[in-house]
Write an enzyme that holds these catalytic residues in place. Structure first.
Site, PDB file in Angstrom:
ATOM      1  N   ARG A   1      -7.978   5.564   6.479  1.00  9.71           N
ATOM      2  CA  ARG A   1      -8.966   5.091   5.576  1.00  9.71           C
ATOM      3  C   ARG A   1      -9.746   3.959   6.114  1.00  9.71           C
ATOM      4  O   ARG A   1      -9.411   2.615   6.019  1.00  9.71           O
ATOM      5  CB  ARG A   1      -8.072   4.600   4.043  1.00  9.71           C
ATOM      6  CG  ARG A   1      -9.005   4.388   2.940  1.00  9.71           C
ATOM      7  CD  ARG A   1      -8.256   3.286   2.037  1.00  9.71           C
ATOM      8  NE  ARG A   1      -8.300   1.756   2.599  1.00  9.71           N
ATOM      9  CZ  ARG A   1      -7.589   0.988   2.303  1.00  9.71           C
ATOM     10  NH1 ARG A   1      -6.349   1.116   1.434  1.00  9.71           N
ATOM     11  NH2 ARG A   1      -7.767  -0.200   2.623  1.00  9.71           N
TER      12      ARG A   1
ATOM     13  N   HIS B   1      -9.986  -0.116   0.158  1.00 10.96           N
ATOM     14  CA  HIS B   1      -9.428   1.184  -1.101  1.00 10.96           C
ATOM     15  C   HIS B   1     -10.499   1.435  -1.877  1.00 10.96           C
ATOM     16  O   HIS B   1     -10.833   2.521  -2.216  1.00 10.96           O
ATOM     17  CB  HIS B   1      -8.064   0.425  -1.580  1.00 10.96           C
ATOM     18  CG  HIS B   1      -7.652   1.421  -2.822  1.00 10.96           C
ATOM     19  ND1 HIS B   1      -7.134   2.382  -2.573  1.00 10.96           N
ATOM     20  CD2 HIS B   1      -7.766   0.875  -4.213  1.00 10.96           C
ATOM     21  CE1 HIS B   1      -6.630   2.973  -3.685  1.00 10.96           C
ATOM     22  NE2 HIS B   1      -7.302   2.157  -4.870  1.00 10.96           N
TER      23      HIS B   1
ATOM     24  N   TYR C   1      -5.338  -7.940   4.989  1.00  7.98           N
ATOM     25  CA  TYR C   1      -3.876  -7.309   5.248  1.00  7.98           C
ATOM     26  C   TYR C   1      -4.066  -6.526   6.560  1.00  7.98           C
ATOM     27  O   TYR C   1      -3.133  -5.920   6.894  1.00  7.98           O
ATOM     28  CB  TYR C   1      -3.371  -6.678   3.833  1.00  7.98           C
ATOM     29  CG  TYR C   1      -4.415  -5.365   3.400  1.00  7.98           C
ATOM     30  CD1 TYR C   1      -4.624  -4.456   4.098  1.00  7.98           C
ATOM     31  CD2 TYR C   1      -5.031  -5.946   2.207  1.00  7.98           C
ATOM     32  CE1 TYR C   1      -5.256  -3.170   3.542  1.00  7.98           C
ATOM     33  CE2 TYR C   1      -5.846  -4.930   1.750  1.00  7.98           C
ATOM     34  CZ  TYR C   1      -5.994  -3.650   2.205  1.00  7.98           C
ATOM     35  OH  TYR C   1      -6.743  -2.545   1.747  1.00  7.98           O
TER      36      TYR C   1
HETATM   37  C1  LIG Z   1       1.610   5.219 -11.036  1.00  9.45           C
HETATM   38  C2  LIG Z   1       0.640   4.295 -10.327  1.00  9.45           C
HETATM   39  N1  LIG Z   1       1.116   3.183  -9.696  1.00  9.45           N
HETATM   40  C3  LIG Z   1       0.135   2.337  -9.010  1.00  9.45           C
HETATM   41  C4  LIG Z   1      -1.172   2.641  -9.261  1.00  9.45           C
HETATM   42  C5  LIG Z   1      -2.175   1.639  -8.654  1.00  9.45           C
HETATM   43  N2  LIG Z   1      -2.656   2.369  -7.474  1.00  9.45           N
HETATM   44  C6  LIG Z   1      -3.948   2.867  -7.562  1.00  9.45           C
HETATM   45  S1  LIG Z   1      -4.504   3.412  -6.096  1.00  9.45           S
HETATM   46  C7  LIG Z   1      -3.121   2.881  -5.393  1.00  9.45           C
HETATM   47  C8  LIG Z   1      -2.760   3.400  -3.926  1.00  9.45           C
HETATM   48  C9  LIG Z   1      -2.395   4.854  -3.805  1.00  9.45           C
HETATM   49  O1  LIG Z   1      -2.344   4.969  -2.366  1.00  9.45           O
HETATM   50  P1  LIG Z   1      -2.361   6.564  -1.662  1.00  9.45           P
HETATM   51  O2  LIG Z   1      -1.481   7.451  -2.742  1.00  9.45           O
HETATM   52  O3  LIG Z   1      -1.824   6.381  -0.169  1.00  9.45           O
HETATM   53  O4  LIG Z   1      -3.860   6.933  -1.785  1.00  9.45           O
HETATM   54  P2  LIG Z   1      -5.012   6.479  -1.126  1.00  9.45           P
HETATM   55  O5  LIG Z   1      -5.831   5.646  -2.008  1.00  9.45           O
HETATM   56  O6  LIG Z   1      -4.710   5.918   0.229  1.00  9.45           O
HETATM   57  O7  LIG Z   1      -6.200   7.641  -0.897  1.00  9.45           O
HETATM   58  C10 LIG Z   1      -2.166   2.411  -6.179  1.00  9.45           C
HETATM   59  C11 LIG Z   1      -0.900   1.712  -5.940  1.00  9.45           C
HETATM   60  C12 LIG Z   1      -1.697   3.693 -10.005  1.00  9.45           C
HETATM   61  N3  LIG Z   1      -2.919   3.954  -9.965  1.00  9.45           N
HETATM   62  N4  LIG Z   1      -0.770   4.391 -10.612  1.00  9.45           N
END
Ligand SMILES: Cc1ncc(C[n+]2csc(CCOP(=O)(O)OP(=O)(O)O)c2C)c(N)n1
Length: 390
Positions: free
Chosen positions: A271, A275, A284
């Site tokens: 990435r 985010h 971080y």
């Molecule tokens: C159940 C839940 N927990 C926490 C969140 C908050 N949250 C949104 S995106 C994210 C990170 C997700 O990372 P990843 O699955 O690796 O996908 P990426 O963003 O890297 O594409 C988090 C913790 C959420 N949307 N849903």
């Protein structure tokens, strides 16, 4: 559990070095090259470049205060475009929220995507979803849910339904590596294995789940190997290599379509951006790591290949960039001029026949709005409103 690459007689790995075809310098392992019609090569490149151009423009709009929120996919274009390329149009996609490339490949227009981000009257989700939480039902792309990994059991359910109906539809679901820590990941894989359904679990391992690095997300060597516990085949692929992604997804699709069951693909990528527009990764992570990954950029790698085989030159690129700029600017102009959805649309889409109590509420709202209008107040119904930040 990993499949054999028949061309070179080697097993596609679940751990160790990801499966790759294209080298950083644009040269390719010809033994492994998937069969892709020559005219599709430039279409694939276009889709990747278009995805990036759209992402960059949307991020700028958010920075200018014209859009409430955005979430880019820079660096992950080979993973999303390549995997969508391997599907049929009739196959279903259960997305996460970073798969703009898959939509663009499937033929979703920049206008449709921009309208959704603005939540205007032209938006297919009628302004009810956060920006980037698209839904393209007419293209078999299911609505995005914010709660992570919920799409996995849903995708398995859809594949199970297809199996009951004796259809050969394949269902591909996307998620990030952080989503593998959710219960729904395990539920989805377990049922897919038990029911032997045509679901492809496409994990974009981009190294980060907001500020959580891959190293503390799991103690497993790879995410792909987690599939094995559920009797599901897991494969590891270089997610910045368009050819490798196509080859590995095609095999999984072919297997699924022929009743061979599910596959989990871990596409190793990065990435490169934050985010989302609400995030600042400088707090971080190390900029040096980002720079190292930028050198493995999937678009530049593919471009070097296309240049070597005589399909790309600077003139082509300049024209393409101009075309995309015009297309995106036009879409923004239209989206910004479009009014907001009218308030009474909140009563639509749940019931085919609106029940009496909702009809009463609808009438009450309309009378209230009419009253405001004649009193000369602003009803809040007109003009495009940028969605709020999250
Ligand atoms: C159940 C839940 N927990 C926490 C969140 C908050 N949250 C949104 S995106 C994210 C990170 C997700 O990372 P990843 O699955 O690796 O996908 P990426 O963003 O890297 O594409 C988090 C913790 C959420 N949307 N849903």
């Amino acid at each position: 559990m990993s499949f054999v690459d028949v061309k070179v007689g080697k097993v596609v790995p679940m751990s160790g070095e990801p499966y790759s075809v294209l080298n950083d310098d644009g040269s390719a392992n010809l033994d492994r090259m998937p069969n892709i019609p020559r005219e599709d090569l430039l279409k694939l490149y276009r889709a990747m470049v278009k995805t990036r151009a759209y992402d960059q423009r949307m991020i700028t709009l958010q920075r200018q205060g014209r859009l409430g929120f955005y979430l880019g996919s820079t660096g992950e274009e080979a993973a999303t475009v390549g995997s969508a390329f391997a599907l049929r149009e009739s196959d279903w996609i259960f997305p996460c929220y970073r798969e703009q490339g898959a939509y663009i490949w499937r033929g979703i227009t920049i206008q449709e995507m921009t309208n959704q981000c603005y939540g205007n009257a032209l938006d297919g989700t009628k302004g009810r979803q956060m920006p980037v939480h698209y839904s393209f039902r007419h293209k078999n792309i299911v609505s995005i849910s914010s709660p992570l990994a919920t799409q996995l059991p849903q995708a398995v359910g859809a594949a199970y339904a297809a199996k009951l109906k004796k259809e050969d539809t394949v269902v591909l679901t996307y998620f990030g590596e952080g989503s593998t820590s959710e219960g729904d990941f395990h539920v989805g894989l377990n049922f897919a294995g038990v029911w032997n359904v045509a679901t492809i679990f496409f994990c974009r391992n981009n190294g980060w789940a907001i500020s959580t690095p891959r190293e503390i997300q799991t103690a497993s060597e790879t995410f792909a190997q987690k599939a094995q516990a559920y009797g599901v085949e897991g494969v590891l692929v270089d997610g910045n290599d368009i050819f490798a992604v196509i080859e590995v997804t095609r095999r999984a699709v072919e297997k699924a379509r022929n009743g061979g069951g599910p596959t989990m693909i871990e596409a190793v990528t990065y990435r490169v951006g934050p985010h989302s527009t609400s995030d600042d990764p400088s707090g971080y992570r190390n900029e040096e790591d980002v720079k190292a990954w930028e050198k493995k950029d999937p678009i530049e790698r593919f471009r070097r290949y296309l240049s070597k085989v005589g399909l790309w030159n600077q003139n082509f690129e300049d024209k393409l960039q101009e075309e995309l700029k015009l297309e995106i600017m036009t879409a923004i102009e239209i989206a910004e001029k479009a009014p907001a959805p009218t308030p009474e649309t909140i009563f639509e889409d749940v019931f085919s026949d609106i029940p009496w109590h909702l009809q009463e509420q609808r009438e009450e709202l309309l009378t209230h709005l009419e009253g405001l209008k004649s009193a000369g107040s602003n009803s809040g119904a007109g003009g495009t409103v940028a969605k709020e930040n999250h």
